[in-house]
Write a protein that holds these residues in place. Structure first.
Motif, short mmCIF file in Angstrom:
data_model
loop_
_atom_site.label_atom_id
_atom_site.label_comp_id
_atom_site.label_asym_id
_atom_site.label_seq_id
_atom_site.Cartn_x
_atom_site.Cartn_y
_atom_site.Cartn_z
N ARG A 275 -6.43 1.38 10.55
CA ARG A 275 -4.99 1.25 10.47
C ARG A 275 -4.68 -0.22 10.39
N PHE A 276 -5.51 -1.29 10.80
CA PHE A 276 -5.01 -2.55 10.63
C PHE A 276 -5.37 -3.13 9.20
N CYS A 277 -6.04 -2.35 8.33
CA CYS A 277 -6.49 -3.23 7.18
C CYS A 277 -5.14 -2.96 5.89
N PRO A 278 -5.05 -3.80 5.20
CA PRO A 278 -4.03 -3.65 4.19
C PRO A 278 -4.07 -2.31 3.45
N ARG A 279 -5.11 -1.86 3.06
CA ARG A 279 -5.39 -0.60 2.18
C ARG A 279 -6.53 0.26 2.81
N TYR B 224 -3.09 4.17 4.40
CA TYR B 224 -2.18 2.87 4.75
C TYR B 224 -2.35 1.95 3.49
N LYS B 225 -1.30 1.55 2.87
CA LYS B 225 -1.16 0.47 1.77
C LYS B 225 0.19 -0.44 2.54
N LYS B 226 -0.40 -1.53 2.89
CA LYS B 226 0.34 -2.67 3.55
C LYS B 226 1.16 -1.97 4.70
N HIS B 227 2.44 -1.95 4.58
CA HIS B 227 3.28 -1.43 5.47
C HIS B 227 3.66 0.41 5.21
N ILE B 228 3.00 0.74 4.30
CA ILE B 228 3.16 2.22 3.99
C ILE B 228 2.30 3.19 4.53
N VAL B 229 2.67 4.09 5.21
CA VAL B 229 1.83 5.24 5.73
C VAL B 229 2.19 6.46 5.21
N TYR C 237 -10.00 -7.14 9.90
CA TYR C 237 -8.45 -7.24 10.17
C TYR C 237 -7.80 -6.70 11.83
#
Length: 187
Positions: A52-56, A73-78, A121
């Motif tokens: 969950r800490f990773c950008p993608r 997860y992609k940047k701040h979108i879940v 991350y």
């Protein structure tokens, strides 16, 4: 991001994983099979903890796990929509993707450990326990106490060298107060 895990080892692991575990979401099986059949994408896949800490990233769980079935997860979108993640993987095949697999006794699984990589991350203090933090606070307090004590002893010695009774008594009282306050805190 370079990886030391060979694509062939990732393939072997995914095949083993799919053969030994039933996933909570059937789309997760499709995604893993897709990765299995596309070496160019698989070379950008990194199996990690705490994705969950990773950008993608993607989190996939088996029926034997109490964790959520699927998350992307992609940047701040879940999202829990596996189709969206699948399309993202296809459209951005050269970008790193980090995958966390939740299954029973995963921390004891030799096949998983063979492909597991360090997560770059994860925040530095993420794995600190309350007792670690308490120990760090105590050490910091002690170091600060020792520094102040040493500073006061130097001032006391300087007052003695100058034969200044008033400064000697002043710094001696400060040293006693410091020692008393530290003893009270550490009890």
């Amino acid at each position: 991001m370079e990886t030391s895990i060979r694509t062939e080892d990732k393939k072997t692991f995914i095949q083993w994983f799919l053969g030994h575990y039933q996933l909570k979401k059937r789309e997760s099986v499709w995604i893993l099979n897709y990765l299995l059949n596309h070496d160019a994408i698989l070379q950008h896949v990194h199996f990690v903890l705490e994705a969950r800490f990773c950008p993608r990233a993607m989190i996939i769980s088996t029926h034997c796990s109490k964790e959520i079935a699927f998350r992307f997860y992609k940047k701040h979108i879940v999202t829990t929509d596996a189709d969206k993640s699948f399309h993202d993987i296809r459209l951005h095949s050269k970008e790193p993707i980090f995958i966390q697999l939740n299954f029973k006794d995963s921390n004891q699984s030799i096949p998983y450990m063979k492909v597991l990589e360090d997560n770059p991350y994860i925040p530095d203090d993420y794995f600190l326990t309350k007792s670690d933090k308490k120990m760090a606070e105590e050490w910091l307090e002690y170091a600060l106490y020792e520094y102040k004590k040493e500073e006061l002893v130097d001032k006391i010695n300087e007052a003695l060298d100058q034969k200044d009774q008033q400064l000697f008594e002043y710094y001696s009282d400060q040293l006693k107060d410091l020692e008393n306050s530290y003893i009270i805190k550490s009890e």
